[in-house]
Design a protein around this motif. Sequence first.
Motif, PDB file in Angstrom:
ATOM      1  N   TYR A  53       0.894  -1.229  -0.121  1.00 55.56           N
ATOM      2  CA  TYR A  53       0.113   0.354   0.016  1.00 55.56           C
ATOM      3  C   TYR A  53       0.917   1.248  -0.031  1.00 55.56           C
ATOM      4  O   TYR A  53       1.843   1.566   0.584  1.00 55.56           O
ATOM      5  N   ILE A  93       0.624   4.691   6.385  1.00 57.31           N
ATOM      6  CA  ILE A  93      -0.143   3.412   6.585  1.00 57.31           C
ATOM      7  C   ILE A  93       0.028   2.851   7.396  1.00 57.31           C
ATOM      8  O   ILE A  93       0.464   2.452   7.512  1.00 57.31           O
ATOM      9  N   VAL A  95      -0.854  -1.038   8.375  1.00 58.34           N
ATOM     10  CA  VAL A  95      -1.490  -2.741   7.236  1.00 58.34           C
ATOM     11  C   VAL A  95      -1.849  -3.413   8.823  1.00 58.34           C
ATOM     12  O   VAL A  95      -1.170  -4.169   9.922  1.00 58.34           O
ATOM     13  N   ASP A 100      -4.665  -8.161   5.999  1.00 60.52           N
ATOM     14  CA  ASP A 100      -4.239  -7.247   5.542  1.00 60.52           C
ATOM     15  C   ASP A 100      -5.259  -6.344   4.464  1.00 60.52           C
ATOM     16  O   ASP A 100      -5.331  -5.145   3.541  1.00 60.52           O
ATOM     17  N   ILE A 103      -6.561  -2.218   6.725  1.00 63.42           N
ATOM     18  CA  ILE A 103      -5.969  -0.448   6.904  1.00 63.42           C
ATOM     19  C   ILE A 103      -6.238   0.477   7.577  1.00 63.42           C
ATOM     20  O   ILE A 103      -7.268   0.730   7.842  1.00 63.42           O
TER      21      ILE A 103
END
Length: 210
Positions: A53, A93, A95, A100, A103
């Motif tokens: 991400y 970000i 997770v 996953d 987030i």
Amino acid sequence: RLFRTTAAATVSSSGWTEMTGLSDAISPTGGTNVAIRAMAFSRGPYIAAHSIYIGTTNGKIFRLDDPRNASATTAPVNISIPGVAATSNIQDIAVNPNNDNEIMAVISNYGAVSIWWTDNAKSATPTWRNAEGNLTLPSVRSCVIVVKKDAANNPVTEYYAGTSAGLFSAANIGTTLTGGGSVTWQREGGNVLNLAVIQSMAYRPADNVL
């Protein structure tokens, strides 16, 4: 720009491959105004279902699936939060280490909603929910999701937000947000952290150390 190697222990300067599909998505006109500000990864032994991400300095979030094996020209999936201004920074970000699909993203700009959460990040268009709650005053700089068990051996998911005025936490915010509620963040660290700027955090799931 993002570069990949699959031989980190022996890589030389010529052993990196630019992920041009990602570069083109982040800055399609080739300009230099947009940069990568945040990256987060699926945790655990690598499988093809893993993702990276990526957050940018113009408020976008991208997901690159199977990053180890993806072609360098593979375009990432744009999973950006609707309505976030191009002047916003995706500062960090986090997770969930066990899932996953879940987030959390933080935006550092003043005057913008700072904390967002989704539990379907691997869909084409994730449902983002405003998780800022009562944490409206400080600038949010970092985030992390921690999974552990309480004294009764029940699983608990904890969320930490590092801000310009200390560290804050909340638990099981998914239940609150999907039920239409607002998150209540509580200060952590007492006199040790006090009002320190929490610029970044790292979590080690193996022994639950933050």
